[in-house]
Motif scaffolding. Structure first.
Motif, PDB file in Angstrom:
ATOM      1  N   SER A  72     -35.070  46.047  47.727  1.00 26.86           N
ATOM      2  CA  SER A  72     -34.031  46.624  46.870  1.00 26.86           C
ATOM      3  C   SER A  72     -34.547  47.810  46.070  1.00 26.86           C
ATOM      4  O   SER A  72     -33.766  48.665  45.645  1.00 26.86           O
ATOM      5  N   TRP A  73     -35.881  47.873  45.871  1.00 27.83           N
ATOM      6  CA  TRP A  73     -36.435  49.002  45.120  1.00 27.83           C
ATOM      7  C   TRP A  73     -36.132  50.329  45.817  1.00 27.83           C
ATOM      8  O   TRP A  73     -35.834  51.325  45.157  1.00 27.83           O
ATOM      9  N   PHE A  74     -36.199  50.351  47.126  1.00 27.36           N
ATOM     10  CA  PHE A  74     -35.978  51.603  47.849  1.00 27.36           C
ATOM     11  C   PHE A  74     -34.539  52.084  47.682  1.00 27.36           C
ATOM     12  O   PHE A  74     -34.286  53.289  47.603  1.00 27.36           O
ATOM     13  N   LEU A  75     -33.607  51.142  47.597  1.00 28.62           N
ATOM     14  CA  LEU A  75     -32.214  51.516  47.360  1.00 28.62           C
ATOM     15  C   LEU A  75     -32.057  52.153  45.983  1.00 28.62           C
ATOM     16  O   LEU A  75     -31.414  53.198  45.831  1.00 28.62           O
ATOM     17  N   VAL A  76     -32.660  51.520  44.972  1.00 30.69           N
ATOM     18  CA  VAL A  76     -32.554  52.054  43.615  1.00 30.69           C
ATOM     19  C   VAL A  76     -33.303  53.375  43.499  1.00 30.69           C
ATOM     20  O   VAL A  76     -32.845  54.311  42.826  1.00 30.69           O
ATOM     21  N   ALA A  77     -34.472  53.477  44.149  1.00 29.73           N
ATOM     22  CA  ALA A  77     -35.224  54.732  44.117  1.00 29.73           C
ATOM     23  C   ALA A  77     -34.414  55.870  44.722  1.00 29.73           C
ATOM     24  O   ALA A  77     -34.403  56.999  44.205  1.00 29.73           O
ATOM     25  N   ALA A  78     -33.696  55.586  45.800  1.00 26.37           N
ATOM     26  CA  ALA A  78     -32.842  56.606  46.409  1.00 26.37           C
ATOM     27  C   ALA A  78     -31.707  56.996  45.466  1.00 26.37           C
ATOM     28  O   ALA A  78     -31.353  58.179  45.339  1.00 26.37           O
ATOM     29  N   LEU A  79     -31.144  55.996  44.775  1.00 25.34           N
ATOM     30  CA  LEU A  79     -30.060  56.279  43.827  1.00 25.34           C
ATOM     31  C   LEU A  79     -30.566  57.124  42.661  1.00 25.34           C
ATOM     32  O   LEU A  79     -29.905  58.094  42.248  1.00 25.34           O
ATOM     33  N   ILE A  80     -31.739  56.774  42.129  1.00 26.63           N
ATOM     34  CA  ILE A  80     -32.318  57.558  41.036  1.00 26.63           C
ATOM     35  C   ILE A  80     -32.601  58.984  41.494  1.00 26.63           C
ATOM     36  O   ILE A  80     -32.347  59.956  40.767  1.00 26.63           O
ATOM     37  N   THR A  81     -33.131  59.123  42.710  1.00 26.83           N
ATOM     38  CA  THR A  81     -33.423  60.453  43.245  1.00 26.83           C
ATOM     39  C   THR A  81     -32.158  61.303  43.330  1.00 26.83           C
ATOM     40  O   THR A  81     -32.148  62.483  42.963  1.00 26.83           O
ATOM     41  N   TRP A  82     -31.078  60.700  43.790  1.00 27.35           N
ATOM     42  CA  TRP A  82     -29.810  61.431  43.928  1.00 27.35           C
ATOM     43  C   TRP A  82     -29.231  61.815  42.566  1.00 27.35           C
ATOM     44  O   TRP A  82     -28.827  62.949  42.348  1.00 27.35           O
ATOM     45  N   VAL A  83     -29.212  60.852  41.621  1.00 25.38           N
ATOM     46  CA  VAL A  83     -28.635  61.117  40.298  1.00 25.38           C
ATOM     47  C   VAL A  83     -29.473  62.137  39.530  1.00 25.38           C
ATOM     48  O   VAL A  83     -28.945  63.106  38.964  1.00 25.38           O
ATOM     49  N   PHE A  84     -30.789  61.948  39.501  1.00 25.07           N
ATOM     50  CA  PHE A  84     -31.655  62.868  38.761  1.00 25.07           C
ATOM     51  C   PHE A  84     -31.660  64.252  39.418  1.00 25.07           C
ATOM     52  O   PHE A  84     -31.767  65.273  38.736  1.00 25.07           O
ATOM     53  N   GLY A  85     -31.520  64.264  40.750  1.00 21.69           N
ATOM     54  CA  GLY A  85     -31.437  65.542  41.443  1.00 21.69           C
ATOM     55  C   GLY A  85     -30.211  66.334  41.013  1.00 21.69           C
ATOM     56  O   GLY A  85     -30.256  67.561  40.868  1.00 21.69           O
ATOM     57  N   GLY A  86     -29.082  65.643  40.794  1.00 19.86           N
ATOM     58  CA  GLY A  86     -27.883  66.316  40.300  1.00 19.86           C
ATOM     59  C   GLY A  86     -28.075  66.897  38.920  1.00 19.86           C
ATOM     60  O   GLY A  86     -27.572  67.990  38.617  1.00 19.86           O
ATOM     61  N   GLN A  87     -28.825  66.182  38.076  1.00 17.09           N
ATOM     62  CA  GLN A  87     -29.098  66.709  36.737  1.00 17.09           C
ATOM     63  C   GLN A  87     -30.019  67.922  36.805  1.00 17.09           C
ATOM     64  O   GLN A  87     -29.838  68.896  36.063  1.00 17.09           O
ATOM     65  N   LEU A  88     -30.998  67.892  37.706  1.00 21.98           N
ATOM     66  CA  LEU A  88     -31.901  69.030  37.857  1.00 21.98           C
ATOM     67  C   LEU A  88     -31.154  70.270  38.348  1.00 21.98           C
ATOM     68  O   LEU A  88     -31.526  71.399  37.989  1.00 21.98           O
ATOM     69  N   GLU A  89     -30.135  70.056  39.149  1.00 25.46           N
ATOM     70  CA  GLU A  89     -29.367  71.201  39.648  1.00 25.46           C
ATOM     71  C   GLU A  89     -28.720  71.977  38.509  1.00 25.46           C
ATOM     72  O   GLU A  89     -28.601  73.206  38.560  1.00 25.46           O
ATOM     73  N   ARG A  90     -28.322  71.271  37.454  1.00 27.95           N
ATOM     74  CA  ARG A  90     -27.726  71.939  36.303  1.00 27.95           C
ATOM     75  C   ARG A  90     -28.777  72.552  35.398  1.00 27.95           C
ATOM     76  O   ARG A  90     -28.567  73.622  34.819  1.00 27.95           O
ATOM     77  N   VAL A  91     -29.916  71.891  35.262  1.00 26.27           N
ATOM     78  CA  VAL A  91     -30.953  72.361  34.326  1.00 26.27           C
ATOM     79  C   VAL A  91     -31.850  73.405  34.968  1.00 26.27           C
ATOM     80  O   VAL A  91     -32.198  74.419  34.343  1.00 26.27           O
ATOM     81  N   LEU A  92     -32.266  73.168  36.218  1.00 21.23           N
ATOM     82  CA  LEU A  92     -33.180  74.079  36.917  1.00 21.23           C
ATOM     83  C   LEU A  92     -32.579  74.435  38.280  1.00 21.23           C
ATOM     84  O   LEU A  92     -33.063  73.989  39.331  1.00 21.23           O
ATOM     85  N   PRO A  93     -31.520  75.240  38.308  1.00 17.08           N
ATOM     86  CA  PRO A  93     -30.857  75.553  39.582  1.00 17.08           C
ATOM     87  C   PRO A  93     -31.749  76.300  40.561  1.00 17.08           C
ATOM     88  O   PRO A  93     -31.502  76.281  41.772  1.00 17.08           O
ATOM     89  N   GLU A  94     -32.792  76.972  40.055  1.00 17.40           N
ATOM     90  CA  GLU A  94     -33.663  77.745  40.942  1.00 17.40           C
ATOM     91  C   GLU A  94     -34.502  76.867  41.868  1.00 17.40           C
ATOM     92  O   GLU A  94     -35.102  77.370  42.827  1.00 17.40           O
ATOM     93  N   LEU A  95     -34.563  75.555  41.605  1.00 13.94           N
ATOM     94  CA  LEU A  95     -35.357  74.666  42.463  1.00 13.94           C
ATOM     95  C   LEU A  95     -34.756  74.511  43.857  1.00 13.94           C
ATOM     96  O   LEU A  95     -35.480  74.292  44.827  1.00 13.94           O
ATOM     97  N   GLY A  96     -33.452  74.592  43.962  1.00 10.45           N
ATOM     98  CA  GLY A  96     -32.803  74.405  45.251  1.00 10.45           C
ATOM     99  C   GLY A  96     -32.990  72.984  45.765  1.00 10.45           C
ATOM    100  O   GLY A  96     -32.958  72.009  45.002  1.00 10.45           O
ATOM    101  N   ALA A  97     -33.241  72.868  47.072  1.00 12.16           N
ATOM    102  CA  ALA A  97     -33.400  71.540  47.673  1.00 12.16           C
ATOM    103  C   ALA A  97     -34.669  70.839  47.208  1.00 12.16           C
ATOM    104  O   ALA A  97     -34.770  69.607  47.307  1.00 12.16           O
ATOM    105  N   ALA A  98     -35.629  71.609  46.678  1.00  9.19           N
ATOM    106  CA  ALA A  98     -36.881  70.998  46.192  1.00  9.19           C
ATOM    107  C   ALA A  98     -36.644  70.067  45.016  1.00  9.19           C
ATOM    108  O   ALA A  98     -37.524  69.275  44.657  1.00  9.19           O
TER     109      ALA A  98
END
Length: 434
Positions: A72-98
């Motif tokens: 179940s950790w891998f499921l939550v890790a994927a969810l955290i990656t997706w949610v935090f990635g959305g926040q990074l898109e607003r804060v650091l848009p220059e990162l792109g897919a990275a």
């Protein structure tokens, strides 16, 4: 047992105590579950990265305690990656897919912080001479499976408090690091996220309801005031259930009113649904864990009453070449429910497995020798008749088997103890109302 292969007769007819009937099992929660009597202590034959018990992957052994990562950790890790990635898109848009690589690093770092939290509990438990079976990182956090209760309320309080304390310390460390770097950079965002997440972990775990650390602290306080550990458990478990209801209702309301920092007009229907689902999962975890804490406390309270002697089946000795039909006839005449294979001098060498015996059709039993259905006695498969409670469980865990030879202190054969009977008795002790 009898020649027809029917279940063994009522043990009360042969002078043995009737084992309690097994109720339905309660669902497992985040509290450490009681292990089955035949389950070995700390079984994990693999090396790092291999499969371990309970469906986890063994990652290492800090302080000699195996650490597992549940699927179940891998499921939550994927969810955290997706949610935090959305926040990074607003804060650091220059990162792109990275940004998703950065988010994955954050998810791993966050669970490393959770591991530190659990290691704090583990080190304290080992300091108090309490065995720790394992640490497991799983859905919404981790759990340290400590096998015995603390002896005093003071130790209980310390054991519970060290986890949130370490999370607060980590939050402070990440805050200091955040102040030393530029805020609108990858290190700054990562440190801020880790600071906030560790602060949330600490505060959430300090809530005064079982199965959370704050609930164990409340249990210790009530235990100290009343002198009764069971009273502390009951109080903290019911507070935990009230907390579960509060989370179920309160978290969506806080989100909807904007109390968590987002304006109501910015909250979409999907956000509301996600928050409601999260609240339901957290509430279910807390409610189930509180119930499991009550059952475990009830079990430990009644452990001394469960002895090998009262759970043992009467047995008769038979030689290895005795036909099964003849052995069953003798057992039926003697009112016995088990067979012990002995040598020519009457020394026990093996136990006839009930599961193998039931699988033999009646018409074949005159041509089947009992020795072919027996399991050789190994070290640890002999149990003293007076063994009781946690000592009995520890003995059975150390040597997993389906049957055990029970002997008097003089070495005389008393009978056979079936692991299934022990498990039924322990489950019934948990389910029986106080």
């Amino acid at each position: 047992m009898d020649e027809s292969g029917k279940p063994p007769q009522d043990p009360q007819e042969s002078g043995q105590a009737q084992p309690p009937q097994q109720p339905e099992r309660a669902p497992d929660g985040p509290q450490e579950p009681p292990r089955a009597p035949g389950e070995p202590r700390g079984t994990d034959r693999g090396s790092a990265g291999t499969r371990g018990p309970g469906g986890g992957i063994l990652m290492g052994r800090p302080f000699g305690v195996p650490v597992y990562v549940a699927p179940s950790w891998f499921l939550v890790a994927a969810l955290i990656t997706w949610v935090f990635g959305g926040q990074l898109e607003r804060v650091l848009p220059e990162l792109g897919a990275a940004r998703y690589l950065v988010s994955l690093f954050f998810a791993v770092a966050f669970y490393a912080s959770v591991l530190v939290h659990e290691l704090a509990h583990t080190v304290a438990a080992l300091r108090f001479k309490l065995p720790v079976r394992r640490i497991q990182l799983q859905f919404f956090g981790g759990v340290s499976e400590i096998e015995k209760e603390t002896e005093t309320p003071g130790r209980e309080f310390v054991l519970a408090f060290v986890g949130p304390l370490l999370s607060l310390v980590l939050a402070g460390v990440f805050y200091v690091g955040m102040r030393l770097v530029e805020p609108d950079t990858v290190p700054g965002v990562l440190l801020a996220g880790l600071m906030i997440s560790n602060l949330i972990v600490a505060v959430f775990n300090l809530l005064p309801g079982l199965p959370l650390d704050g609930g164990r602290m409340l249990r210790a306080v009530v235990w100290k005031l009343t002198g009764k550990p069971m009273s502390g458990t009951v109080a903290a478990a019911w507070v935990g259930r009230a907390l579960a209801v509060t989370v179920l209702i309160g978290l969506p309301l806080l989100t909807h009113t904007g109390a968590l920092g987002r304006a109501p007009e910015e909250i979409s229907g999907a956000d509301s649904l996600t928050d409601a689902l999260l609240a339901a999962i957290l509430a279910a975890i807390i409610w189930t864990g509180a119930g499991n804490s009550l059952r475990m406390a009830r079990l430990r309270e009644r452990l001394p009453d469960l002895t090998a002697r009262t759970l043992t089946r009467r047995a008769i000795p038979v030689e290895t070449d005795t036909p099964l039909s003849e052995a069953l006839r003798r057992a039926d005449d003697a009112g016995a429910r088990a067979l012990v294979v002995v040598d020519r001098q009457g020394f026990p060498t093996a136990l006839v497995r009930e599961a193998a015996l039931i699988g033999i059709p009646e018409h074949r039993r005159p041509w089947v020798a009992v020795g072919s259905l027996a399991q050789d006695l190994k070290d640890g498969m002999r149990v003293g008749a007076e063994l009781a409670g946690e000592d009995l469980l520890d003995h059975l865990r150390a040597t997993p088997a389906t049957e055990y030879l029970v002997t008097e202190h003089t070495g005389e054969i008393y009978g056979v103890l079936a692991a299934a009977d022990v498990e039924r008795a322990f489950v019934a002790a948990m389910a029986r109302p106080s």
